[in-house]
Motif scaffolding. Structure first.
Motif, PDB file in Angstrom:
ATOM      1  N   GLY A  75       0.792  -1.217   0.000  1.00 55.63           N
ATOM      2  CA  GLY A  75       0.000   0.000   0.000  1.00 55.63           C
ATOM      3  C   GLY A  75       0.826   1.269   0.000  1.00 55.63           C
ATOM      4  O   GLY A  75       0.267   2.351   0.042  1.00 55.63           O
ATOM      5  N   GLN A  76       2.143   1.171  -0.054  1.00 51.51           N
ATOM      6  CA  GLN A  76       2.986   2.354  -0.096  1.00 51.51           C
ATOM      7  C   GLN A  76       3.669   2.427  -1.447  1.00 51.51           C
ATOM      8  O   GLN A  76       4.087   1.405  -1.992  1.00 51.51           O
ATOM      9  CB  GLN A  76       4.022   2.292   1.025  1.00 51.51           C
ATOM     10  CG  GLN A  76       3.392   2.453   2.393  1.00 51.51           C
ATOM     11  CD  GLN A  76       4.430   2.400   3.486  1.00 51.51           C
ATOM     12  OE1 GLN A  76       5.231   1.483   3.534  1.00 51.51           O
ATOM     13  NE2 GLN A  76       4.400   3.381   4.360  1.00 51.51           N
ATOM     14  N   ALA A  77       3.802   3.617  -1.954  1.00 53.68           N
ATOM     15  CA  ALA A  77       4.335   3.802  -3.299  1.00 53.68           C
ATOM     16  C   ALA A  77       5.773   4.278  -3.239  1.00 53.68           C
ATOM     17  O   ALA A  77       6.138   5.093  -2.386  1.00 53.68           O
ATOM     18  CB  ALA A  77       3.482   4.810  -4.048  1.00 53.68           C
ATOM     19  N   PHE A  78       6.579   3.769  -4.138  1.00 56.56           N
ATOM     20  CA  PHE A  78       7.981   4.150  -4.205  1.00 56.56           C
ATOM     21  C   PHE A  78       8.330   4.491  -5.641  1.00 56.56           C
ATOM     22  O   PHE A  78       7.691   4.006  -6.576  1.00 56.56           O
ATOM     23  CB  PHE A  78       8.878   2.998  -3.726  1.00 56.56           C
ATOM     24  CG  PHE A  78       8.578   2.559  -2.322  1.00 56.56           C
ATOM     25  CD1 PHE A  78       9.184   3.179  -1.246  1.00 56.56           C
ATOM     26  CD2 PHE A  78       7.682   1.539  -2.089  1.00 56.56           C
ATOM     27  CE1 PHE A  78       8.899   2.784   0.041  1.00 56.56           C
ATOM     28  CE2 PHE A  78       7.392   1.136  -0.800  1.00 56.56           C
ATOM     29  CZ  PHE A  78       8.005   1.767   0.267  1.00 56.56           C
ATOM     30  N   CYS A  79       9.379   5.291  -5.822  1.00 58.11           N
ATOM     31  CA  CYS A  79       9.753   5.705  -7.168  1.00 58.11           C
ATOM     32  C   CYS A  79      10.471   4.587  -7.906  1.00 58.11           C
ATOM     33  O   CYS A  79      10.480   4.545  -9.120  1.00 58.11           O
ATOM     34  CB  CYS A  79      10.619   6.962  -7.109  1.00 58.11           C
ATOM     35  SG  CYS A  79      12.206   6.711  -6.299  1.00 58.11           S
ATOM     36  N   CYS A  80      11.113   3.683  -7.173  1.00 54.13           N
ATOM     37  CA  CYS A  80      11.809   2.591  -7.836  1.00 54.13           C
ATOM     38  C   CYS A  80      11.895   1.400  -6.884  1.00 54.13           C
ATOM     39  O   CYS A  80      11.620   1.530  -5.689  1.00 54.13           O
ATOM     40  CB  CYS A  80      13.214   3.022  -8.270  1.00 54.13           C
ATOM     41  SG  CYS A  80      14.183   3.679  -6.915  1.00 54.13           S
ATOM     42  N   ALA A  81      12.282   0.265  -7.417  1.00 55.32           N
ATOM     43  CA  ALA A  81      12.314  -0.953  -6.604  1.00 55.32           C
ATOM     44  C   ALA A  81      13.369  -0.859  -5.511  1.00 55.32           C
ATOM     45  O   ALA A  81      13.198  -1.404  -4.421  1.00 55.32           O
ATOM     46  CB  ALA A  81      12.591  -2.160  -7.500  1.00 55.32           C
ATOM     47  N   ALA A  82      14.477  -0.170  -5.813  1.00 54.72           N
ATOM     48  CA  ALA A  82      15.551  -0.048  -4.818  1.00 54.72           C
ATOM     49  C   ALA A  82      15.048   0.654  -3.562  1.00 54.72           C
ATOM     50  O   ALA A  82      15.376   0.254  -2.441  1.00 54.72           O
ATOM     51  CB  ALA A  82      16.726   0.717  -5.428  1.00 54.72           C
ATOM     52  N   HIS A  83      14.228   1.695  -3.777  1.00 56.92           N
ATOM     53  CA  HIS A  83      13.721   2.414  -2.617  1.00 56.92           C
ATOM     54  C   HIS A  83      12.715   1.578  -1.844  1.00 56.92           C
ATOM     55  O   HIS A  83      12.653   1.648  -0.624  1.00 56.92           O
ATOM     56  CB  HIS A  83      13.098   3.741  -3.062  1.00 56.92           C
ATOM     57  CG  HIS A  83      14.142   4.786  -3.324  1.00 56.92           C
ATOM     58  ND1 HIS A  83      13.836   6.059  -3.712  1.00 56.92           N
ATOM     59  CD2 HIS A  83      15.491   4.715  -3.245  1.00 56.92           C
ATOM     60  CE1 HIS A  83      14.970   6.743  -3.865  1.00 56.92           C
ATOM     61  NE2 HIS A  83      15.971   5.941  -3.596  1.00 56.92           N
ATOM     62  N   ALA A  84      11.958   0.775  -2.564  1.00 60.77           N
ATOM     63  CA  ALA A  84      11.007  -0.104  -1.878  1.00 60.77           C
ATOM     64  C   ALA A  84      11.751  -1.100  -1.003  1.00 60.77           C
ATOM     65  O   ALA A  84      11.383  -1.348   0.149  1.00 60.77           O
ATOM     66  CB  ALA A  84      10.154  -0.834  -2.912  1.00 60.77           C
ATOM     67  N   GLN A  85      12.830  -1.649  -1.553  1.00 62.68           N
ATOM     68  CA  GLN A  85      13.625  -2.608  -0.778  1.00 62.68           C
ATOM     69  C   GLN A  85      14.264  -1.923   0.418  1.00 62.68           C
ATOM     70  O   GLN A  85      14.287  -2.453   1.532  1.00 62.68           O
ATOM     71  CB  GLN A  85      14.710  -3.217  -1.675  1.00 62.68           C
ATOM     72  CG  GLN A  85      14.164  -4.314  -2.564  1.00 62.68           C
ATOM     73  CD  GLN A  85      15.217  -4.823  -3.528  1.00 62.68           C
ATOM     74  OE1 GLN A  85      16.339  -4.346  -3.538  1.00 62.68           O
ATOM     75  NE2 GLN A  85      14.828  -5.781  -4.353  1.00 62.68           N
ATOM     76  N   ARG A  86      14.809  -0.735   0.185  1.00 63.86           N
ATOM     77  CA  ARG A  86      15.477  -0.024   1.270  1.00 63.86           C
ATOM     78  C   ARG A  86      14.485   0.286   2.395  1.00 63.86           C
ATOM     79  O   ARG A  86      14.790   0.180   3.573  1.00 63.86           O
ATOM     80  CB  ARG A  86      16.080   1.276   0.736  1.00 63.86           C
ATOM     81  CG  ARG A  86      17.340   1.664   1.498  1.00 63.86           C
ATOM     82  CD  ARG A  86      17.594   3.135   1.459  1.00 63.86           C
ATOM     83  NE  ARG A  86      17.866   3.636   0.114  1.00 63.86           N
ATOM     84  CZ  ARG A  86      18.080   4.918  -0.144  1.00 63.86           C
ATOM     85  NH1 ARG A  86      18.040   5.792   0.844  1.00 63.86           N
ATOM     86  NH2 ARG A  86      18.289   5.333  -1.353  1.00 63.86           N
ATOM     87  N   HIS A  87      13.277   0.684   1.978  1.00 61.94           N
ATOM     88  CA  HIS A  87      12.270   1.034   2.976  1.00 61.94           C
ATOM     89  C   HIS A  87      11.818  -0.211   3.744  1.00 61.94           C
ATOM     90  O   HIS A  87      11.591  -0.157   4.947  1.00 61.94           O
ATOM     91  CB  HIS A  87      11.075   1.674   2.288  1.00 61.94           C
ATOM     92  CG  HIS A  87      10.118   2.284   3.258  1.00 61.94           C
ATOM     93  ND1 HIS A  87      10.333   3.509   3.828  1.00 61.94           N
ATOM     94  CD2 HIS A  87       8.945   1.826   3.764  1.00 61.94           C
ATOM     95  CE1 HIS A  87       9.330   3.791   4.633  1.00 61.94           C
ATOM     96  NE2 HIS A  87       8.479   2.791   4.621  1.00 61.94           N
TER      97      HIS A  87
END
Ligand SMILES: [Zn+2]
Length: 100
Positions: free
Chosen positions: A78-90
């Motif tokens: 349910g949270q949006a990220f600009c790229c997959a790397a940021h999703a992983q980091r988060h």
């Protein structure tokens, strides 16, 4: 003295009338759409309930705060990220920041 009161009353009523007329006009131009109506006065209020024609909805990256088009974004839980790397980091980070 009574004339002054009358003048003030007239002024107030006039202001109210102008405001009502403007509101009415704005509603009419909004309903009619953008076929020549907005050329008269800037056309600042074009969004009348419906979006104008955005090419794409934009999302805000939870990690870095960058706005990115939705097709380029990655959404995890349910949270949006600009790229997959940021999703992983988060996701890798212990949830201290988003615990409100
Ligand atoms: Zn990001």
């Amino acid at each position: 003295m009574r004339q002054i009161v009358l003048l003030i009353l007239l002024f107030i009523v006039g202001q109210w009338l102008v405001k009502a007329l403007r509101r009415h006009d704005a509603q009419r131009t909004g309903a009619r759409g953008a076929d020549g109506a907005g050329a008269a006065n800037g056309g600042a209020r074009s969004s009348n309930g419906q979006q104008p024609q955005l090419a794409e909805p934009m999302i805000r990256c939870v990690e870095c705060g960058v706005h990115a088009p939705k097709s380029d974004s990655v959404s995890v839980a349910g949270q949006a990220f600009c790229c997959a790397a940021h999703a992983q980091r988060h996701g890798a980070r212990p949830s201290g920041r988003d615990a409100r």
